[in-house]
Scaffold this active site. Sequence first.
Site, PDB file in Angstrom:
ATOM      1  N   ASN A  60      40.030  32.417  42.711  1.00 26.35           N
ATOM      2  CA  ASN A  60      40.779  31.276  42.662  1.00 26.35           C
ATOM      3  C   ASN A  60      42.105  31.291  43.656  1.00 26.35           C
ATOM      4  OD1 ASN A  60      44.077  30.907  42.244  1.00 26.35           O
ATOM      5  ND2 ASN A  60      43.016  31.563  40.186  1.00 26.35           N
TER       6      ASN A  60
ATOM      7  N   ASP B  47      43.174  41.922  36.683  1.00 23.59           N
ATOM      8  CA  ASP B  47      43.019  40.593  35.393  1.00 23.59           C
ATOM      9  C   ASP B  47      44.100  40.448  34.605  1.00 23.59           C
ATOM     10  OD1 ASP B  47      40.969  39.511  33.856  1.00 23.59           O
ATOM     11  OD2 ASP B  47      41.570  40.632  32.257  1.00 23.59           O
TER      12      ASP B  47
END
Length: 207
Positions: free
Chosen positions: A12, A71
Amino acid sequence: MYTRRIMLATGNADKVSELAAMLGTAMKVLGISAFPHIGEIKETGSTFEENALIKARHVAGITGLVSLADDSGIVVDVLAGAPGVYSARYADDWEAKPGENRDARNMRKLLHMMAAVPEVRRSCRFVSCIAAVRPDGTEMTIRGEWEGRVLTAPRGENGFGYDPIFLDAVLNKTAAELSRDEKNARSHRGKALRGLLTRLPTFMAVG
């Protein structure tokens, strides 16, 4: 000038950019795109901490560099914590509308699931867990949370993921209405990163 290299175990580009902005010029932040042979990393954990460690361990083992993994996701109280660790793939079981990307589909599903929920019960939080792993196996995790509530429709043009439907509980703005600096000051990832930065110099030192 960059003096050290550090891996962020993600493909990302937005997350790589956010971390690079906070670290400044002290370290060169590399994403998985710099090592195409790494491939997909299966996130099989049941908590944010477990998934972050899975990714950071894998990347540190392949690259030989200190590796970080984040995460994160949105935790909605009335949905018993969902989407939680499944936030990024929450609507993978829904058919995409023409031109709709994954983020938009995830938001559409969450808004559908929350359609009948009154405002007083729309509390939620963004959660971020950052794991750091050295090639020698030394590990640490840092957690950050950002309280808010789920709106009934998107607002704002900035950010990514669920940002347009997450209303900051203090600023009364969505995460997508904040500038990058405002978001870093308030966000779950910003809190986790600041905690990380206070410990990172010692962690990166060879023990």
